[in-house]
Motif scaffolding. Structure first.
Motif, PDB file in Angstrom:
ATOM      1  N   HIS A 157       0.818  -1.220   0.000  1.00 45.74           N
ATOM      2  CA  HIS A 157       0.000   0.000   0.000  1.00 45.74           C
ATOM      3  C   HIS A 157       0.847   1.263   0.000  1.00 45.74           C
ATOM      4  O   HIS A 157       0.543   2.231  -0.683  1.00 45.74           O
ATOM      5  N   SER A 158       1.950   1.249   0.744  1.00 43.42           N
ATOM      6  CA  SER A 158       2.775   2.444   0.872  1.00 43.42           C
ATOM      7  C   SER A 158       3.798   2.601  -0.240  1.00 43.42           C
ATOM      8  O   SER A 158       4.489   3.613  -0.300  1.00 43.42           O
ATOM      9  N   SER A 159       3.898   1.598  -1.114  1.00 43.68           N
ATOM     10  CA  SER A 159       4.904   1.641  -2.171  1.00 43.68           C
ATOM     11  C   SER A 159       4.711   2.807  -3.124  1.00 43.68           C
ATOM     12  O   SER A 159       5.661   3.243  -3.775  1.00 43.68           O
ATOM     13  N   PHE A 160       3.496   3.301  -3.214  1.00 44.17           N
ATOM     14  CA  PHE A 160       3.176   4.326  -4.197  1.00 44.17           C
ATOM     15  C   PHE A 160       3.596   5.728  -3.750  1.00 44.17           C
ATOM     16  O   PHE A 160       3.584   6.659  -4.538  1.00 44.17           O
ATOM     17  N   THR A 161       3.940   5.896  -2.468  1.00 42.61           N
ATOM     18  CA  THR A 161       4.243   7.221  -1.928  1.00 42.61           C
ATOM     19  C   THR A 161       5.708   7.312  -1.501  1.00 42.61           C
ATOM     20  O   THR A 161       6.468   6.353  -1.588  1.00 42.61           O
TER      21      THR A 161
END
Length: 381
Positions: A317-321
């Motif tokens: 989930h946090s890979s995009f930010t």
């Protein structure tokens, strides 16, 4: 794409806190740096303190106005000068103190190296810059989308990143006062929380657009913005808010949701005919079974214009930010199986291609079919 209990990426960091004590990178926070923008233009940034006196604060009604901090990123001619501080030490501390991570200095996020020069002179012809509005995830500060903003600005976009006051862990205003997450007191009742959350984001975004492209703009470079070419995207709950904002504000011509559960999908005869993109993590997508993307299946049927749904294998989930590469530099796994910088490269490439096609009318091969350059990306629709 998570429930409220784990929507914040910093919770994921806490779950792997033991890694930090053995991480050489964790002992040297000055090594933390955001990925370099991929465009040719240097990037400037200005912070705006905006007050909407037409309404009280929706989360703290005793405050008779709604105040927002907005970072505007834009192309400039020179990379000389001080770059934007990622977070203040106090903001960093309030974002990390709940996590109780051994061996990690609480001010670590105040040391992150960024690329945007503070208050550099904006450049461009009048009405030449498309505008992209960015909205961070639930409890996350606007800082966590800096990598997106810097990259888009380096390619000739103006980018407005909104901090939604009282929804993040810590937000500092120019006069020194600091707000925390008052809205966190209401998130246990999802049936009432999410409709209000989307209502607040809609009002906040429309107000910011008024302040940037209205009759009395607050940014000195506002004349460079093309008000006919405005887009919006966001991460997690901030991404989920985009459809709601677009339905209420026709100025937003194209939108994208990056891994955000809708919670309140479109119903009945409601349709959205402007271009839209979903982008999420393939590892959690299981068609035919209950999964975090069920609400996307519903909204997909209500999107009647150009649309694209893509999923990225190996991401969390946090890979995009920003939290993806920053956690990697700290030696903290977030659940991704592809390199953190690769995940950011993919995210930036597809966000940029989506807006280049739908705001600049430049056909993009990435938007038409799977690309051998990005085998991690699967087209769902």
């Amino acid at each position: 794409m998570r429930t409220l209990a784990v929507a914040t990426a910093l919770t994921n960091i806490a779950l792997t806190a033991a890694v930090l004590t053995a991480s050489p990178a964790a002992a040297d926070p000055t090594t933390l740096a955001l990925p370099t923008p991929t465009g040719h233009q240097p990037v400037g940034v200005t912070s705006l303190w905006l007050k909407d006196t037409s309404r009280p604060d929706p989360w703290v009604p005793s405050v008779p106005y709604r105040e927002l901090m907005v970072s505007v990123f834009y192309p400039t001619n020179s990379s000389n000068g001080p770059t934007k501080q990622y977070m203040t030490p106090q903001e960093s501390e309030l974002n990390l103190v709940r996590q109780n991570i051994p061996g990690l200095s609480l001010d670590v996020f105040s040391t992150v190296q960024t690329h945007a020069v503070v208050d550099a002179k904006p450049v461009g012809r009048q009405h030449s810059l498309p505008l992209i509005v960015l909205s961070p995830g639930w409890t996350q500060p606007r800082a966590t989308l800096t990598t997106w903003a810097e990259d888009l600005a380096s390619h000739g976009y103006a980018v407005a990143v909104i901090d939604h006051t009282y929804e993040n862990r810590a937000q500092t205003f120019p006069d020194g006062h600091l707000t925390e997450c008052a809205a966190c007191a209401f998130d246990d009742d999802e049936a009432t929380f999410w409709p209000k959350y989307y209502e607040v984001h809609t009002a906040d975004t429309s107000f910011v657009l008024d302040e940037l492209v209205g009759r009395h703009p607050k940014w000195r470079g506002s004349s460079l913005i093309d008000p006919r070419r405005i887009g919006m995207t966001g991460h997690s709950a901030g991404g989920a808010a985009v459809t709601h904002v677009m339905l209420a504000d026709p100025r937003i011509r194209a939108g994208a949701n990056i891994d955000g559960s809708q919670h309140a999908p479109m119903t009945g005869a409601t349709t959205l005919s402007r271009p839209f993109m979903f982008m999420g993590t393939m590892d959690e997508y299981h068609p035919g079974t209950q999964n975090p993307y069920d609400d996307w299946e519903i909204d997909w049927q209500h999107l009647t214009g150009w649309k694209r749904w893509i999923m990225v294998s190996g991401t969390a989930h946090s890979s995009f930010t920003d939290l993806g590469p920053l956690a990697a530099q700290l030696g903290v796994p977030l659940g991704n199986t592809i390199d953190a910088n690769r995940a950011i490269d993919i995210t930036r490439a597809y966000i940029r291609a989506f807006f280049d096609q739908n705001l600049r009318c430049q056909p993009q091969p990435l938007m038409s079919a799977p690309s051998p350059a990005y085998p991690e990306v699967t087209f769902i629709g």
